[in-house]
Write a protein that holds these residues in place. Sequence first.
Motif, PDB file in Angstrom:
ATOM      1  N   LEU A   7     -20.095 -78.022   4.485  1.00  0.00           N
ATOM      2  CA  LEU A   7     -20.043 -77.462   5.830  1.00  0.00           C
ATOM      3  C   LEU A   7     -18.601 -77.259   6.298  1.00  0.00           C
ATOM      4  CD1 LEU A   7     -22.963 -79.309   7.651  1.00  0.00           C
ATOM      5  CD2 LEU A   7     -22.845 -76.897   7.008  1.00  0.00           C
ATOM      6  N   ILE A   8     -17.723 -78.185   5.973  1.00  0.00           N
ATOM      7  CA  ILE A   8     -16.302 -78.021   6.318  1.00  0.00           C
ATOM      8  C   ILE A   8     -15.728 -76.808   5.591  1.00  0.00           C
ATOM      9  CG2 ILE A   8     -13.998 -79.055   6.073  1.00  0.00           C
ATOM     10  CD1 ILE A   8     -15.439 -81.817   6.533  1.00  0.00           C
ATOM     11  N   TYR A   9     -16.047 -76.676   4.317  1.00  0.00           N
ATOM     12  CA  TYR A   9     -15.597 -75.508   3.544  1.00  0.00           C
ATOM     13  C   TYR A   9     -16.108 -74.216   4.172  1.00  0.00           C
ATOM     14  CZ  TYR A   9     -15.354 -72.086  -0.201  1.00  0.00           C
ATOM     15  OH  TYR A   9     -15.120 -70.943  -0.920  1.00  0.00           O
ATOM     16  N   PHE A  10     -17.405 -74.190   4.505  1.00  0.00           N
ATOM     17  CA  PHE A  10     -17.977 -73.006   5.152  1.00  0.00           C
ATOM     18  C   PHE A  10     -17.266 -72.720   6.474  1.00  0.00           C
ATOM     19  CE2 PHE A  10     -22.439 -73.756   3.141  1.00  0.00           C
ATOM     20  CZ  PHE A  10     -21.975 -73.293   1.913  1.00  0.00           C
ATOM     21  N   LYS A  11     -17.008 -73.748   7.262  1.00  0.00           N
ATOM     22  CA  LYS A  11     -16.357 -73.584   8.554  1.00  0.00           C
ATOM     23  C   LYS A  11     -14.971 -72.974   8.399  1.00  0.00           C
ATOM     24  CE  LYS A  11     -16.102 -74.359  13.058  1.00  0.00           C
ATOM     25  NZ  LYS A  11     -16.947 -73.676  14.010  1.00  0.00           N
ATOM     26  N   LEU A  12     -14.277 -73.371   7.354  1.00  0.00           N
ATOM     27  CA  LEU A  12     -12.914 -72.895   7.146  1.00  0.00           C
ATOM     28  C   LEU A  12     -12.848 -71.521   6.455  1.00  0.00           C
ATOM     29  CD1 LEU A  12     -11.210 -76.248   6.081  1.00  0.00           C
ATOM     30  CD2 LEU A  12     -11.133 -75.120   8.329  1.00  0.00           C
ATOM     31  N   THR A  13     -13.924 -71.119   5.768  1.00  0.00           N
ATOM     32  CA  THR A  13     -13.859 -69.875   5.006  1.00  0.00           C
ATOM     33  C   THR A  13     -14.694 -68.731   5.564  1.00  0.00           C
ATOM     34  OG1 THR A  13     -15.600 -70.614   3.483  1.00  0.00           O
ATOM     35  CG2 THR A  13     -13.320 -71.041   2.831  1.00  0.00           C
ATOM     36  N   PHE A  14     -15.785 -69.025   6.234  1.00  0.00           N
ATOM     37  CA  PHE A  14     -16.611 -67.947   6.776  1.00  0.00           C
ATOM     38  C   PHE A  14     -15.935 -67.378   8.022  1.00  0.00           C
ATOM     39  CE2 PHE A  14     -20.795 -69.923   5.050  1.00  0.00           C
ATOM     40  CZ  PHE A  14     -20.477 -69.497   3.778  1.00  0.00           C
ATOM     41  N   LYS A  15     -15.806 -66.080   8.050  1.00  0.00           N
ATOM     42  CA  LYS A  15     -15.204 -65.409   9.203  1.00  0.00           C
ATOM     43  C   LYS A  15     -16.276 -65.072  10.222  1.00  0.00           C
ATOM     44  CE  LYS A  15     -11.305 -65.445   7.090  1.00  0.00           C
ATOM     45  NZ  LYS A  15     -10.423 -66.540   7.302  1.00  0.00           N
ATOM     46  N   LYS A  16     -15.868 -64.987  11.475  1.00  0.00           N
ATOM     47  CA  LYS A  16     -16.813 -64.636  12.537  1.00  0.00           C
ATOM     48  C   LYS A  16     -17.186 -63.185  12.447  1.00  0.00           C
ATOM     49  CE  LYS A  16     -15.678 -68.166  15.838  1.00  0.00           C
ATOM     50  NZ  LYS A  16     -15.354 -68.511  17.172  1.00  0.00           N
TER      51      LYS A  16
END
Length: 85
Positions: A76-85
């Motif tokens: 989830l941290i990885y997703f939070k840092l890599t997925f763009k809005k």
Amino acid sequence: MTTIEIVGHTGAFLSSITFMPQVYKAWQSKSVGDLSLAMMLIVFSSTIVWLIYGFGLTLWPVIICNGIICVLSLLLIYFKLTFKK
């Protein structure tokens, strides 16, 4: 295995799967905007502390549960840092 050990393993299993629906939804939608990075970092930190405790006392339900939660919170941290809005 005693009854209390079964209860411990059952609790560990249920705790371990708490993040699975969120990880799956975030991965599918590529959206984590509503997730708090601070909360995820706190969860990750707490699992590290629980893992140290579990290994120190060789408590397998604690080790297994927190090992899984640690991986899921890292995702989830990885997703939070890599997925763009």
